[in-house]
Design an enzyme around this catalytic site. Sequence first.
Site, PDB file in Angstrom:
ATOM      1  N   ASP A  75       0.837  -1.194   0.000  1.00  0.00           N
ATOM      2  CA  ASP A  75       0.000   0.000   0.000  1.00  0.00           C
ATOM      3  C   ASP A  75       0.871   1.243   0.000  1.00  0.00           C
ATOM      4  O   ASP A  75       1.536   1.547   0.997  1.00  0.00           O
ATOM      5  CB  ASP A  75      -0.919  -0.007   1.227  1.00  0.00           C
ATOM      6  CG  ASP A  75      -1.967   1.090   1.183  1.00  0.00           C
ATOM      7  OD1 ASP A  75      -1.943   1.902   0.235  1.00  0.00           O
ATOM      8  OD2 ASP A  75      -2.808   1.144   2.091  1.00  0.00           O
ATOM      9  N   ASP A  89      -1.808   6.075  -6.287  1.00  0.00           N
ATOM     10  CA  ASP A  89      -2.089   5.211  -5.149  1.00  0.00           C
ATOM     11  C   ASP A  89      -2.324   3.780  -5.598  1.00  0.00           C
ATOM     12  O   ASP A  89      -3.093   3.526  -6.522  1.00  0.00           O
ATOM     13  CB  ASP A  89      -3.330   5.749  -4.421  1.00  0.00           C
ATOM     14  CG  ASP A  89      -3.681   4.965  -3.183  1.00  0.00           C
ATOM     15  OD1 ASP A  89      -2.754   4.593  -2.436  1.00  0.00           O
ATOM     16  OD2 ASP A  89      -4.881   4.731  -2.941  1.00  0.00           O
TER      17      ASP A  89
END
Length: 484
Positions: free
Chosen positions: A158, A364
């Site tokens: 992440d 992201d």
Amino acid sequence: MVASLEALLPPLLMAVMVLHSLSGSAAVDTELNVREALAGTKIHPMSDLESYQELSKSSTTADEWKLKLNLLHRDHITKNLSHHHHHRLSERIKRDVNRVTSISRRLHITDKITKNDEGFVEEEFGSQVVSGMELGSGEYLVRIGVGSPVRNQYMVIDSGSDLMWVQCQPCTSCYQQSDPVFDPSDSATFTGVSCESTVCNRLDDQNSGCGHSGRCRYEVSYGDGSFTTGTLALETLTFGPTTVRNVAIGCGHRNQGMFVAAAGLLGLGGGPMSFIGQLGSQIDQAFGYCLVSRGGTGSYGSLVFGRGSVSSTSATWVPLVQNPQSLTFYYVSLVGLGVGGIRLPIPEHLFELTELGDGGVIIDTGTAVTRLPTQAYEIFRNYFVSGTVGLPRVPGAQIFDTCYDLSGFEMVRVPTVSFHFYGGSILTLPARNFLIPIDETGTFCFAFAPSNLGVSIIGNIQQEGIQISIDGEKGLLGFGPNTC
């Protein structure tokens, strides 16, 4: 500022991804293989996959190496997931909406700026990335070793999170994962962290505390309602032949959420507690990833660390933008959008990061669908629709308002879609990265969405199959050829 990739990529790769300067010629349209995209919505039974190695070493040179593993479909890990693509996508979009909302909220909190003073092994290393969409988490996972002796675990990667953590025994509350839950009492290298330590002080004030035992405690919640709480510790992580000691990780004794199959999370954000932040100068704050494309068996992506592993000659680099209000997220210098080889009349200020830390554009790994300011999105969408007048439209679905019935086609030609960056670089996406199937029958949607949350996000659907390199020390992000 950056060189063109047109002279660097072979013709076959140029058909998939085009990076060029503003002065160069721009592609007007591109092809979408409808049949291939629909085939990628199917779940392949276990018999279709060969046995895999947990970690394997490949493409080694004197200066760099990578570790890779084969893609595992979700039915290898858990049996309670739907085999229907439409249902899986619906669940993914629900999580996606929550994540975007969570990111917007987090950006109103100033991260604590701290200094990294721990020493770590200087070495370049990496691992392959597995599509978490097939494993039920909606993200991407890597296989790494935790503790001594090594316990291999799947962990979500992440780029929008910092703290690393794994589920730990004793578990007050743990979700189901594919591997046995890590037991720190069995690890010779597990060391608890006291509340007074400098490592504990690096935690954000809202995510730290002190337990009755004097051990540093942490708590992290995510936008979809997932959370993890436990104690902070120093532990050894293993990436194939590479061992990294004294890494600060969370040992989660109470965990809940959408991390199906994965044992925890590997934070790759820009903050001091992330894996990147902890290694710091040891890897020149440089890492790269190539997210596995949807569909097909035996597919995998890659995750590499260290400047020697992050290609500089085959990438086009664009500036990262620093947001002092949030060290975690990677902001890119997006200034415009293009359709059909034409830059659209979208005001640049819609993508600007203000001095107060508002706005801007984040890239992201955890967000699926790219979000754009509503004004920019509507111009973008309208130009795209005007270039697809020959394709049958159908009502929107989920968060998508522009969808087509392509059930009667094998191949379709659609306008190119591109991102324009500061300095003149352009990233033109493959058609599969912006027209995606939402069911098994041939409904495809334009994979972007409007947002009034104040921040734009380039999601992982748009990133799939493209080598992304981040050089935090130089403040650059690179787009390169598909080297998954």
